[in-house]
Design an enzyme around this catalytic site. Structure first.
Site, PDB file in Angstrom:
ATOM      1  CG  ASP A   1      -2.223  -0.653   1.045  1.00 33.90           C
ATOM      2  OD1 ASP A   1      -2.518  -1.045  -0.082  1.00 33.90           O
ATOM      3  OD2 ASP A   1      -2.968  -0.781   2.040  1.00 33.90           O
TER       4      ASP A   1
ATOM      5  CE  LYS B   1      -8.068   0.714  -1.630  1.00 33.23           C
ATOM      6  NZ  LYS B   1      -9.103   0.697  -2.689  1.00 33.23           N
TER       7      LYS B   1
ATOM      8  CG  MET C   1      -8.974   7.221   6.791  1.00 32.15           C
ATOM      9  SD  MET C   1      -9.702   5.766   5.998  1.00 32.15           S
ATOM     10  CE  MET C   1     -10.340   4.862   7.428  1.00 32.15           C
TER      11      MET C   1
END
Length: 259
Positions: free
Chosen positions: A38, A60, A172
């Site tokens: 990733d 990602k 996030m």
């Protein structure tokens, strides 16, 4: 490689500092024929991969173009079925907001056993990096990990989370920080609640901002913090605030303290 020896691993690379990878993760990485890695993984961890391993970058990360999840699973299946062992290397822990559960299901549906190798998740490592314990007997009976990225999945029940009086660790959440802070205040959380945002935790470029909930979004904006970052909301963040107050120079952690 003989098909009977084929293996697949979902490996957590930890929060960024290479030394926070587990021994088990480094051993599995050293065995894999193919490594799917990733974007958020520190490239230095690839030192543990075989020199002849095929390394494929499958990004990602929020807000940036990335390899579709179905495409990543298809690549894993293709390699495993061809007799190659595959390590899927993810930042943090593969089972904490890492889509590891989806990948495990897809592999199992194809009759492929997958070994899960946990990693230190950023939701614990980032607060710790600035002296915040996510649980503390005097401040919090527990911790809730929640995503602030709500694409297609509906909004977390912020009022219910406020009612738990537990530490909130938000992954996030930077792009929607204003909305999240407004929702917490609307749900009755005190504007005086200590908060922290930690960017690039455990990496040399780590930075953070500390403020009370009422001024938190402005403090984070002034500090210019962005993703990847972890947000901590709750009384335990006062332990970082206390540490910052003790640090007269304020430069040791390149920190921004808002009061």
């Amino acid at each position: 490689m003989h098909a009977a020896m084929t293996r697949a691993w979902l490996i957590g690379a930890g929060p960024g500092d290479v030394e926070l990878m587990t021994l088990k993760a480094t051993r599995a990485l050293a065995q894999a024929d193919v490594v799917l890695v990733d974007d958020l993984v520190n490239p230095d961890v690839l030192q543990f991969a075989r020199a002849d391993a095929l390394v494929v970058h499958v990004g990602k990360r929020g807000g940036h173009p990335s390899t579709p999840q179905a495409g990543i699973v298809a690549q894993m299946l293709e390699h495993v079925k061809a007799g190659r062992s595959v390590a899927r290397l993810k930042g943090g822990d593969p089972f904490v907001f890492g889509r590891g559960g989806e990948e495990q299901q897809a592999l199992q549906a194809a009759g492929i056993e997958v070994e899960i190798i946990n990693g230190v998740t950023a939701g614990i490592a980032a607060p710790a990096a600035i002296g915040i314990p996510v649980t503390h007997r005097e401040h919090s009976q527990g911790v809730v990990f929640v995503t602030g990225h709500c694409a297609g999945n509906g909004e977390p029940d912020w009022a219910a989370l406020v009612a738990t009086r537990m530490t909130l660790v938000i992954y996030m959440g930077m792009r929607r920080l204003n909305d999240i802070v407004s929702a917490l205040l609307a749900a009755g959380m005190s504007a005086a609640t200590p908060c922290a945002a930690i960017e690039s935790a455990t990496r040399p470029e780590q930075r953070h901002a500390l403020a009370r909930l009422g001024e938190f979004a402005d403090a984070v904006a002034r500090a210019g913090l962005g993703s990847p970052a972890i947000v901590v909301i709750g009384e335990v963040a006062s332990l970082a605030l206390a540490r910052a107050a003790d640090d007269a120079s304020g430069s040791a952690n390149n920190e921004t303290v808002a009061r």
